[in-house]
Every structure is written in structure tokens, then in C-alpha cells.
Design a protein around this motif. Structure first.
Motif, PDB file in Angstrom:
ATOM      1  N   TRP A   1       0.838  -1.220   0.000  1.00 48.71           N
ATOM      2  CA  TRP A   1       0.000   0.000   0.000  1.00 48.71           C
ATOM      3  C   TRP A   1       0.865   1.259   0.000  1.00 48.71           C
ATOM      4  O   TRP A   1       0.586   2.219  -0.745  1.00 48.71           O
ATOM      5  N   LEU A   2       1.935   1.233   0.823  1.00 50.28           N
ATOM      6  CA  LEU A   2       2.832   2.390   0.859  1.00 50.28           C
ATOM      7  C   LEU A   2       3.528   2.588  -0.496  1.00 50.28           C
ATOM      8  O   LEU A   2       3.688   3.730  -0.970  1.00 50.28           O
ATOM      9  N   ASP A   3       3.938   1.476  -1.126  1.00 49.56           N
ATOM     10  CA  ASP A   3       4.584   1.593  -2.442  1.00 49.56           C
ATOM     11  C   ASP A   3       3.624   2.196  -3.462  1.00 49.56           C
ATOM     12  O   ASP A   3       4.018   3.067  -4.262  1.00 49.56           O
ATOM     13  N   ARG A   4       2.371   1.744  -3.445  1.00 50.47           N
ATOM     14  CA  ARG A   4       1.397   2.309  -4.384  1.00 50.47           C
ATOM     15  C   ARG A   4       1.159   3.789  -4.124  1.00 50.47           C
ATOM     16  O   ARG A   4       1.075   4.601  -5.062  1.00 50.47           O
ATOM     17  N   GLU A   5       1.069   4.135  -2.850  1.00 48.08           N
ATOM     18  CA  GLU A   5       0.841   5.546  -2.520  1.00 48.08           C
ATOM     19  C   GLU A   5       2.054   6.401  -2.889  1.00 48.08           C
ATOM     20  O   GLU A   5       1.908   7.535  -3.368  1.00 48.08           O
ATOM     21  N   MET A   6       3.273   5.872  -2.694  1.00 48.49           N
ATOM     22  CA  MET A   6       4.475   6.616  -3.074  1.00 48.49           C
ATOM     23  C   MET A   6       4.549   6.799  -4.590  1.00 48.49           C
ATOM     24  O   MET A   6       4.922   7.870  -5.099  1.00 48.49           O
ATOM     25  N   SER A   7       4.173   5.734  -5.330  1.00 52.76           N
ATOM     26  CA  SER A   7       4.158   5.852  -6.792  1.00 52.76           C
ATOM     27  C   SER A   7       3.156   6.907  -7.234  1.00 52.76           C
ATOM     28  O   SER A   7       3.430   7.717  -8.132  1.00 52.76           O
TER      29      SER A   7
END
Length: 405
Positions: free
Chosen positions: A289-295
């Protein structure tokens, strides 16, 4: 026949005992069924106690050794038998006992038939219904254990439970698990543990044995006692192939005492492994989820509006100025066209205006009401008229009537 007695005229004890002996003697011979306990032999006589397996009732029986040894197989302590007896009352001692005339051990087939009839009876009452079964607590604080004295079943339950969860606590009730006293002792231990509020689950455990050895765990009294328990009960009687009626009424059936430990107590290793798996799964979910939000955030920040916000403002300002100039040109063009249309309209109005006609030397004759005089015959002699010229008006009066041409 009842004898009338008074304190003044009592009967001798011998007379009363003789009367009792006469009443008992009239019973004759009967066939009775029960379970043998306290078996002993002295000389040519065998002494035993015949116990009712359901009620707490028993009677003394004496049998000639020949009668006892004629039974095949020879009954032992705990055996179910059917005995042809004659009641005897010894007047000199005031004691009562049965004399055995024939002993017949109850066969396995007959025992199974009786158990099947009892099973059908209890099933009809709903004691085996699945909706009565209660779920075991995930991690019971205290476990009640009913088992034989220093038995392998006790060691299996305790050792396997503590191996799975070292902090588990037990309250152990050691009882007879076969023989004539098993039903009473197991039932009493069950009621004691059920009355203990700290006990969250009760395990009744016993190792394997013959059908006769396991009969106490198909006893109606014990089965009903288990059905009445408020605490969940686990049955761990015998091996996989053994199936006493206790298995059907218990909330959970374990195939062996070791299996009971597995069903009652969770494995600490398995639970820790599950916690690790769930923690890793949660970490992966949060990381994803954090990776998607950072992207998404990186993508948003790379957009021109955020990458160079001043340039975006300048672009918007240029758009505003272009729209403003376009609006000005559009408005100016509209005004110019409207001005031309107004000039053309004014010229047409001037051309068609009566004033232009008057400037060419014409005049307009009007009645005082303002009505235009169009024909001479419409004017009466002496009528007041107004003549409208280019620069002013002249009031006149008609002199003569008009002549027809």
C-alpha cells in the motif's frame, strides 16, 4: 396378614423374623441381571455382590462352586451376568441373600443389542443432537481431567498438553475407569469439576480395552450427567475404533487421549508460526500500500502543475490575457457592426421621415386633433387647421368650400 401389636403385647423378634422369612419365601425363584463385584470363594461356596449398573443398588448372592464353575466363560469381577436365584432369609441372623441356581454371562451380542436400544432411546430424546454441542474455548485457563489412577491416559493428556502449551493448568480427578464403581466415581468427579467455575473444559480419558471394560462409559447415568453439564466435555475413551455412548453425547469426541490434548490445547509453536505468517502478511500488505501511494505521489509531483507551479500560473495568465483580448476584439467588432447598422437605420429613417419631405417644400395640414387632412372635402368652411412646415406651424381657417374638379 398383618399382626396387631401394642406396647403391652409385642411380638417376639423370632416371630417377626419368621413372618419376614415367610413373605420372602413366597417370592419363589426369579431371573435377575446385574454386574458382579466383590467376588470371593471359601470352600465350596462362592460369594459375590450383584450390583445394578444404573442405580446404586446391590444384593449379596451365594453360589455353590459347581454352579459358578458351570458358567462359560467363568464370570469375573465387573462381568455382566443373568442369574437364576432363590431368595433366602436366615431367621437366626436376620440377614437376606440370594442363592444362585444358574449363572449365565451376558454375551457381547446381547450387550451390543442393549447398547443399541439405549442409543436409540437417548437419540430420540435429542441428547446427541449437534445443536447441543458447544465450542471449546481457544485457550482454556484450567482443564478438568477425569482419568484412571496413575494411568497412561493421564500421562498422555498432561504431557502432550504441556508440550503444546507449557503454561496450561489441570485439575485432575483420579477415579476407577472400569468395574462396578466406575460409573459412580466418574459421575461424581464430573459433577465436581462442572461445579468449579475455574474449569473451562472437562476431558474424560481412558485407554483402550474390551467392550466389557468400556461399558461404564455407555452407562445411561453417566451419559445423562454429561448431557447436563454446563462445561464443555471432551470424550477420549479407548482407541479410534472404540465408540461408547459417551462419544455421542460429549461436545467433542477425541479418538485417543493424545488426540484430546491436541483438540483442547493449541500448539504454541503453531500459534507463533501463525502469528509470524500473519505479521509478514500484514507487513506485505502495508508495504504494498505504501509503495502504491508513493508511486501515486511521485506521479502527482511530476505533473507540470506541481513540478513548476509558476510556469503553470504564467500559462494560465497567458490564457486569461488571450481570452481578454479575444473578448475585447469580439466586443469591439460587435459595437462597430451595431454602429454601422444604426447609421444605416438612421439614414433610412431620415429618408422616410416627414421632416425630409417638409424640407423639400411640402406642408402637412392637420385638424386641431392632429389628424392629417388627406382630402379637401374633409375640411368644412371655417374649420380651424394647422399647417406644419419645416421650421414651425401655422394656424389657419378654411374660407371656401372646395369645388369638385
Amino acid at each position: 396378614m398383618t399382626s396387631k401389636t401394642t406396647p403391652e403385647s409385642p411380638l417376639p423378634i423370632r416371630t417377626v423374623l419368621q413372618m419376614v422369612g415367610g413373605w420372602i419365601g413366597r417370592l419363589g425363584t426369579v431371573w435377575v441381571e446385574g454386574q458382579i463385584t466383590d467376588l470371593s470363594a471359601r470352600g465350596g461356596t462362592v460369594f459375590l455382590t450383584l450390583r445394578d449398573p444404573v442405580a446404586n443398588v446391590s444384593a449379596r448372592v451365594t453360589a455353590p462352586r459347581g454352579v459358578y464353575e458351570a458358567a462359560v466363560p467363568r464370570p469375573a469381577d465387573g462381568a455382566r451376568v443373568v442369574i437364576h436365584v432363590k431368595p433366602d432369609f436366615w431367621v437366626n441372623k436376620g440377614s437376606f441373600a440370594f442363592t444362585a441356581l444358574e449363572i449365565r454371562p451376558v454375551g457381547v451380542g446381547e450387550l451390543l443389542a442393549r447398547l443399541e436400544r439405549l442409543r436409540q432411546l437417548l437419540a430420540a430424546e435429542g441428547l446427541f443432537n449437534s445443536d447441543r454441542k458447544r465450542r471449546l474455548p481457544f485457550l482454556p485457563g484450567t482443564i478438568g481431567l477425569v482419568c484412571g489412577r496413575e494411568s497412561a491416559a493421564e500421562r498422555d493428556v498432561l504431557e502432550n498438553s504441556r508440550r503444546r502449551w507449557p503454561a496450561v493448568r489441570f485439575k485432575v480427578e483420579q477415579v476407577a475407569v472400569q468395574g462396578p464403581y466406575a460409573v459412580g466415581e466418574v459421575t461424581e468427579a464430573l459433577r465436581k469439576l462442572d461445579a468449579d467455575a475455574s474449569v473451562e473444559v472437562i476431558v474424560i480419558a481412558r485407554g483402550g480395552g474390551s467392550l466389557e471394560d468400556l461399558l461404564p462409559f455407555s452407562d445411561e447415568t453417566l451419559v445423562r450427567a454429561v448431557a447436563a453439564c454446563r462445561t464443555p466435555v471432551v470424550s477420549a475413551i479407548g482407541h479410534e475404533q472404540d465408540s461408547p455412548l459417551l462419544d455421542l453425547v460429549a461436545d467433542v469426541r477425541a479418538s485417543t487421549p493424545t488426540d484430546a490434548a491436541k483438540k483442547v490445547v493449541p500448539d504454541v509453536g503453531e500459534q507463533l508460526s501463525m502469528v509470524r505468517q500473519l505479521r509478514d502478511r500484514g507487513r506485505r500488505v502495508v508495504s504494498g500500500w505504501l509503495d502504491r501511494e508513493m508511486s501515486w505521489l511521485t506521479s502527482v509531483r511530476s505533473r507540470p502543475a506541481l513540478a513548476d507551479p509558476v510556469r503553470e500560473l504564467e500559462r494560465r495568465a497567458e490564457q486569461v490575457e488571450a481570452l481578454r483580448d479575444r473578448a475585447r476584439r469580439s466586443l469591439s467588432g460587435s459595437l462597430d457592426r451595431a454602429s454601422d447598422d444604426l447609421t444605416h437605420l438612421r439614414a433610412r429613417l431620415v429618408t422616410l421621415s416627414p421632416a425630409a419631405t417638409l424640407e423639400r417644400g411640402y406642408a402637412i395640414v392637420q385638424h386641431p386633433s392632429g389628424e392629417v387632412v388627406r382630402r379637401a372635402k374633409d375640411v368644412a368652411p371655417g374649420a380651424a387647421l394647422t399647417i406644419r412646415l419645416t421650421d414651425d406651424r401655422v394656424n389657419v381657417r378654411a374660407e371656401d368650400a372646395p369645388e369638385d374638379e
